[in-house]
Design a protein around this motif. Structure first.
Motif: not given
Length: 303
Positions: A220, A234-235, A238-239
């Protein structure tokens, strides 16, 4: 122009993994570039991939055989020497690819040879473990490659795609490779460092718990740093990488963990070192990566 003659420099995990795949298909049209002392070592001790002997052809850096494709598979601290070593193998149509960790190798190679024949690339999804001259893996992963920042694949990207189809290397084409390389860097910042300090293998970050939480927290911290450097993460990235992590063999180990176990210097400067320096540059706090940096530097001090 069809890619026929291919060379790799660097016989770490990825050099052996992809070198073995390529040499099985094109034989002596594939070669490993190395200095004479390394060549003698490889020839006397052998190189093995999942128990099979790698029947590699070797060329010294002084040999002048021109390659259609040169793949860099060294570590970042060996890149400058590798660039010097391949110069006699470079012609006007030679394509360059880098499988190095981090976010700088393409820039360094481009400065040395020009970007016109540089294909940006990153390897992902493999669960390799290297022990001496032996490489073991369950999942060979893929190579993502393409243009740095463009919509349509270029002619050189098409040449690499045709070659990978011919030799059976799994791949994915992404023509925003600047973003892809930063995203892979984000993964390495998390998984390499956390497994090296708080786990033994990929299994240690595949289950809920402190190591997985720390891995995600380290990743993050890369997102705002990347944005300041002009790359939008973006998140969702990470996913995506968590799905990749969860698909790895639980017994596999990232390269940094293998370095720690072998008591070799790690790539900590390439990972948390880079995040911390860029964070300071942009006025961003990076406490998780500062913590991991200190932990790994402490580990290295015992080697």
């Amino acid at each position: 122009m069809t890619i026929k003659d291919v060379s790799i420099i660097g016989l770490g995990a990825l050099g052996i993994l992809f070198g073995h795949q390529i040499s099985q298909k094109i034989g002596f049209d594939f070669s490993v570039i190395a200095d004479q002392s390394r060549i003698e070592k490889y020839q006397s001790q052998g190189v093995f991939c999942n128990g099979e002997v790698c029947d590699f052809n070797y060329q010294s850096s002084e040999d002048g055989s021109i390659a259609d494709l040169i793949i860099f598979a060294v570590k970042i601290d060996g890149l400058e020497a590798a660039i010097e070593a391949v110069k006699n193998h470079v012609g006007p149509e030679t394509i360059f690819m880098s499988l190095l960790n981090g976010i700088t190798s393409e820039t360094i190679i481009g400065e040395a040879f020009g970007e016109v024949n540089l294909v940006w690339s990153v390897a992902q999804g493999m669960d390799t473990v290297k022990e001496g001259n032996q490489l073991f893996y369950t999942n060979p992963g893929i190579i993502c490659f393409g243009n740095r920042n463009g919509d349509e694949p270029s002619e050189k990207v098409d040449r690499v795609r045709e070659f990978f189809d011919r030799v059976g290397i799994a791949y994915e084409i992404d023509n925003r490779m600047d973003r892809k390389i930063w995203a892979k860097f984000m993964l390495n910042v998390g998984i390499n460092q956390v497994v090296s300090v708080f786990g033994e293998n990929f299994g240690s970050v595949q289950l809920p718990g402190k190591p997985r939480e720390l891995m995600i927290a380290a990743m993050n911290e890369v997102i705002p740093v990347a944005r300041k450097e002009g790359v939008e993460l973006t998140q969702a990235d990470i996913t995506y990488w968590l799905r990749v992590v969860d698909g790895l063999s639980p017994e596999g180990k990232p390269s940094m963990r293998q370095d720690v176990e072998a008591r070799r210097p790690t790539e900590v400067e390439l990972f948390s070192g880079t995040v911390n320096r860029l964070g300071e540059k942009h006025g961003l706090e990076t406490p998780v990566n500062e913590f991991l940096y200190d932990k790994i530097k402490t580990l290295e001090s015992t080697f």
